[in-house]
Every structure is written in structure tokens, then in C-alpha cells.
Write a protein that holds these residues in place. Sequence first.
Motif, PDB file in Angstrom:
ATOM      1  N   VAL A 115     -16.166   9.451   7.958  1.00  0.00           N
ATOM      2  CA  VAL A 115     -16.530   9.450   6.539  1.00  0.00           C
ATOM      3  C   VAL A 115     -15.519  10.288   5.758  1.00  0.00           C
ATOM      4  O   VAL A 115     -15.250  11.436   6.115  1.00  0.00           O
ATOM      5  CB  VAL A 115     -17.948  10.024   6.334  1.00  0.00           C
ATOM      6  N   THR A 116     -14.968   9.694   4.728  1.00  0.00           N
ATOM      7  CA  THR A 116     -14.060  10.395   3.820  1.00  0.00           C
ATOM      8  C   THR A 116     -14.783  10.588   2.493  1.00  0.00           C
ATOM      9  O   THR A 116     -15.413   9.657   1.986  1.00  0.00           O
ATOM     10  CB  THR A 116     -12.773   9.592   3.604  1.00  0.00           C
ATOM     11  N   LEU A 117     -14.689  11.793   1.943  1.00  0.00           N
ATOM     12  CA  LEU A 117     -15.376  12.115   0.695  1.00  0.00           C
ATOM     13  C   LEU A 117     -14.443  12.002  -0.512  1.00  0.00           C
ATOM     14  O   LEU A 117     -13.225  11.912  -0.362  1.00  0.00           O
ATOM     15  CB  LEU A 117     -15.962  13.527   0.771  1.00  0.00           C
ATOM     16  N   GLU A 118     -15.034  12.050  -1.691  1.00  0.00           N
ATOM     17  CA  GLU A 118     -14.266  11.960  -2.938  1.00  0.00           C
ATOM     18  C   GLU A 118     -13.378  13.175  -3.149  1.00  0.00           C
ATOM     19  O   GLU A 118     -12.366  13.106  -3.843  1.00  0.00           O
ATOM     20  CB  GLU A 118     -15.234  11.843  -4.132  1.00  0.00           C
ATOM     21  N   GLY A 119     -13.767  14.301  -2.587  1.00  0.00           N
ATOM     22  CA  GLY A 119     -13.003  15.540  -2.738  1.00  0.00           C
ATOM     23  C   GLY A 119     -13.405  16.532  -1.669  1.00  0.00           C
ATOM     24  O   GLY A 119     -14.286  16.242  -0.846  1.00  0.00           O
ATOM     25  N   GLN A 120     -12.764  17.705  -1.678  1.00  0.00           N
ATOM     26  CA  GLN A 120     -13.056  18.712  -0.662  1.00  0.00           C
ATOM     27  C   GLN A 120     -13.518  20.036  -1.264  1.00  0.00           C
ATOM     28  O   GLN A 120     -13.364  21.087  -0.649  1.00  0.00           O
ATOM     29  CB  GLN A 120     -11.810  18.964   0.213  1.00  0.00           C
ATOM     30  N   SER A 121     -14.083  19.987  -2.442  1.00  0.00           N
ATOM     31  CA  SER A 121     -14.582  21.227  -3.044  1.00  0.00           C
ATOM     32  C   SER A 121     -15.813  21.701  -2.271  1.00  0.00           C
ATOM     33  O   SER A 121     -16.479  20.916  -1.584  1.00  0.00           O
ATOM     34  CB  SER A 121     -14.952  21.003  -4.517  1.00  0.00           C
ATOM     35  N   GLU A 122     -16.119  22.969  -2.420  1.00  0.00           N
ATOM     36  CA  GLU A 122     -17.269  23.553  -1.716  1.00  0.00           C
ATOM     37  C   GLU A 122     -18.567  22.850  -2.108  1.00  0.00           C
ATOM     38  O   GLU A 122     -19.431  22.606  -1.273  1.00  0.00           O
ATOM     39  CB  GLU A 122     -17.357  25.053  -2.033  1.00  0.00           C
ATOM     40  N   ALA A 123     -18.688  22.500  -3.386  1.00  0.00           N
ATOM     41  CA  ALA A 123     -19.908  21.832  -3.875  1.00  0.00           C
ATOM     42  C   ALA A 123     -20.072  20.456  -3.237  1.00  0.00           C
ATOM     43  O   ALA A 123     -21.180  20.079  -2.834  1.00  0.00           O
ATOM     44  CB  ALA A 123     -19.856  21.711  -5.398  1.00  0.00           C
ATOM     45  N   ILE A 124     -18.975  19.705  -3.126  1.00  0.00           N
ATOM     46  CA  ILE A 124     -19.022  18.361  -2.544  1.00  0.00           C
ATOM     47  C   ILE A 124     -19.359  18.436  -1.058  1.00  0.00           C
ATOM     48  O   ILE A 124     -20.231  17.708  -0.559  1.00  0.00           O
ATOM     49  CB  ILE A 124     -17.680  17.619  -2.777  1.00  0.00           C
ATOM     50  N   LEU A 125     -18.677  19.324  -0.331  1.00  0.00           N
ATOM     51  CA  LEU A 125     -18.933  19.471   1.110  1.00  0.00           C
ATOM     52  C   LEU A 125     -20.369  19.915   1.365  1.00  0.00           C
ATOM     53  O   LEU A 125     -21.040  19.391   2.254  1.00  0.00           O
ATOM     54  CB  LEU A 125     -17.951  20.466   1.724  1.00  0.00           C
ATOM     55  N   SER A 126     -20.841  20.874   0.596  1.00  0.00           N
ATOM     56  CA  SER A 126     -22.203  21.396   0.783  1.00  0.00           C
ATOM     57  C   SER A 126     -23.257  20.326   0.521  1.00  0.00           C
ATOM     58  O   SER A 126     -24.229  20.206   1.264  1.00  0.00           O
ATOM     59  CB  SER A 126     -22.451  22.591  -0.139  1.00  0.00           C
ATOM     60  N   ALA A 127     -23.044  19.543  -0.549  1.00  0.00           N
ATOM     61  CA  ALA A 127     -24.002  18.484  -0.888  1.00  0.00           C
ATOM     62  C   ALA A 127     -24.055  17.436   0.215  1.00  0.00           C
ATOM     63  O   ALA A 127     -25.145  16.986   0.604  1.00  0.00           O
ATOM     64  CB  ALA A 127     -23.613  17.836  -2.219  1.00  0.00           C
ATOM     65  N   PHE A 128     -22.890  17.063   0.745  1.00  0.00           N
ATOM     66  CA  PHE A 128     -22.834  16.071   1.819  1.00  0.00           C
ATOM     67  C   PHE A 128     -23.530  16.604   3.074  1.00  0.00           C
ATOM     68  O   PHE A 128     -24.345  15.914   3.686  1.00  0.00           O
ATOM     69  CB  PHE A 128     -21.387  15.700   2.134  1.00  0.00           C
ATOM     70  N   GLU A 129     -23.203  17.824   3.471  1.00  0.00           N
ATOM     71  CA  GLU A 129     -23.765  18.402   4.690  1.00  0.00           C
ATOM     72  C   GLU A 129     -25.285  18.572   4.592  1.00  0.00           C
ATOM     73  O   GLU A 129     -26.006  18.311   5.554  1.00  0.00           O
ATOM     74  CB  GLU A 129     -23.086  19.745   4.988  1.00  0.00           C
ATOM     75  N   LYS A 130     -25.766  18.996   3.435  1.00  0.00           N
ATOM     76  CA  LYS A 130     -27.209  19.160   3.246  1.00  0.00           C
ATOM     77  C   LYS A 130     -27.926  17.816   3.409  1.00  0.00           C
ATOM     78  O   LYS A 130     -28.964  17.727   4.072  1.00  0.00           O
ATOM     79  CB  LYS A 130     -27.476  19.747   1.862  1.00  0.00           C
ATOM     80  N   ALA A 131     -27.340  16.767   2.825  1.00  0.00           N
ATOM     81  CA  ALA A 131     -27.942  15.429   2.925  1.00  0.00           C
ATOM     82  C   ALA A 131     -27.876  14.905   4.359  1.00  0.00           C
ATOM     83  O   ALA A 131     -28.847  14.335   4.865  1.00  0.00           O
ATOM     84  CB  ALA A 131     -27.230  14.466   1.975  1.00  0.00           C
TER      85      ALA A 131
END
Length: 197
Positions: A115-131
Motif C-alpha cells: 500500500v502506497t499512501l498520498e503522503g508521509q506526514s505524521e498525520a497521514i501515517l497515524s490515520a492509516f495505522e489507526k484504521a
Amino acid sequence: MRLSLDQQQKGNTLFYLRNYTFSTWLNDNFQDIIRKTIPELIKIMSISDIDRKILHELQMNCRQSSAVIGEKVGLSPSACHRRIGLLEDKGLIERYAARLNGQKLGFAMTFYVEVTLEGQSEAILSAFEKAALSRPEVLECHLMTGQADYLIKVAAPDTSDYERIYRRTIAALPHVSRIQSSLVMKTVKRWAGYPAL
């Protein structure tokens, strides 16, 4: 071509500043690495050969009694029980669990999904990991180096069920921009534990 004295001084100053900055960074980070690593190294170094044998036996079958394991490693039941308690206290044994047979439970197919995300900011990574943590279909999720950001493991009874998981779970995770699925054709070696011996 000879450099003027002024150019040499500027070059030397720049060289000094670069090296000073790097050495300062290295010193700060080295101290941080040492501070975090030394306690772990001490824990690992304090593991005896008998402890490693105990860990090996527990990984093979954690339902064995202390008496049975003690007999195999050359300890009395009480001494073996004490050592297992110490290994638990050190965090070398996290928990005890049964390993289930996925095939017999109906999970005939295993997929590894990049899975590749839209970006690598802390907010994006945290939201993905929580989900990802909240989805029971996601068996494992690892933040990775390389082109993809995460590697996910998923099991499904068949391709139609995997399509459901793909659409409703993986693609629905926040900030996903690209998904690459790979089907496991054959498992040559199953996870059987760390090489404790």
C-alpha cells in the motif's frame, strides 16, 4: 589552478563547518542510539545457553510443563519455572498463544498487499495505522522501506471474498493512493519462531 589565500580560507572554513555540523549530528544521534540500545544489548547478552534452549522449547510447544522443559535442558522443574519467569519479566516472552491452521479454518488464500499512501506526514501515517489496527481482516501490517509505504497480510477463503476485503477494507483505509496485491501460491516454510538456539 592555484587558489588565492582568501579562497583557501573560505574553503577551509566551509570544510570545517560541514565537518563540525556532521560530527555534532553524529555525536547527538550516537548518544541517543547508545542510550536506547545498551539496555537491550545487556538483556540479550545476559541470555545463557540454557535460556536459549528454554525459549526454543517454548516456541516449539508452549504447553509443555516446566518439568518437561527442565528435563530437556538439564534443570529441575522449580529452576526451570524460575528462569521462564525471568524471561517473561525481561520481555523476551511476550505472550503465549495457539497457532491456528488457516487452511482448515477455510482461509485457502493468503495475499500480501503493498500500500502506497498520498503522503508521509505524521498525520497521514497515524490515520492509516489507526484504521489498519481496527480492521480484523488485516492480519499483519508493516511500515516498510522501498516504493510502498506499508505491507499488509490478508487471508481469504476465495478470490470473491478477497475482492470484498480489497474494496471495503484495504481501499477504504485513509490516504491510500496505490494498492498492489500478490497471491501466495505455496508456503515453503511457515513461521516457526525466532532462531533462539
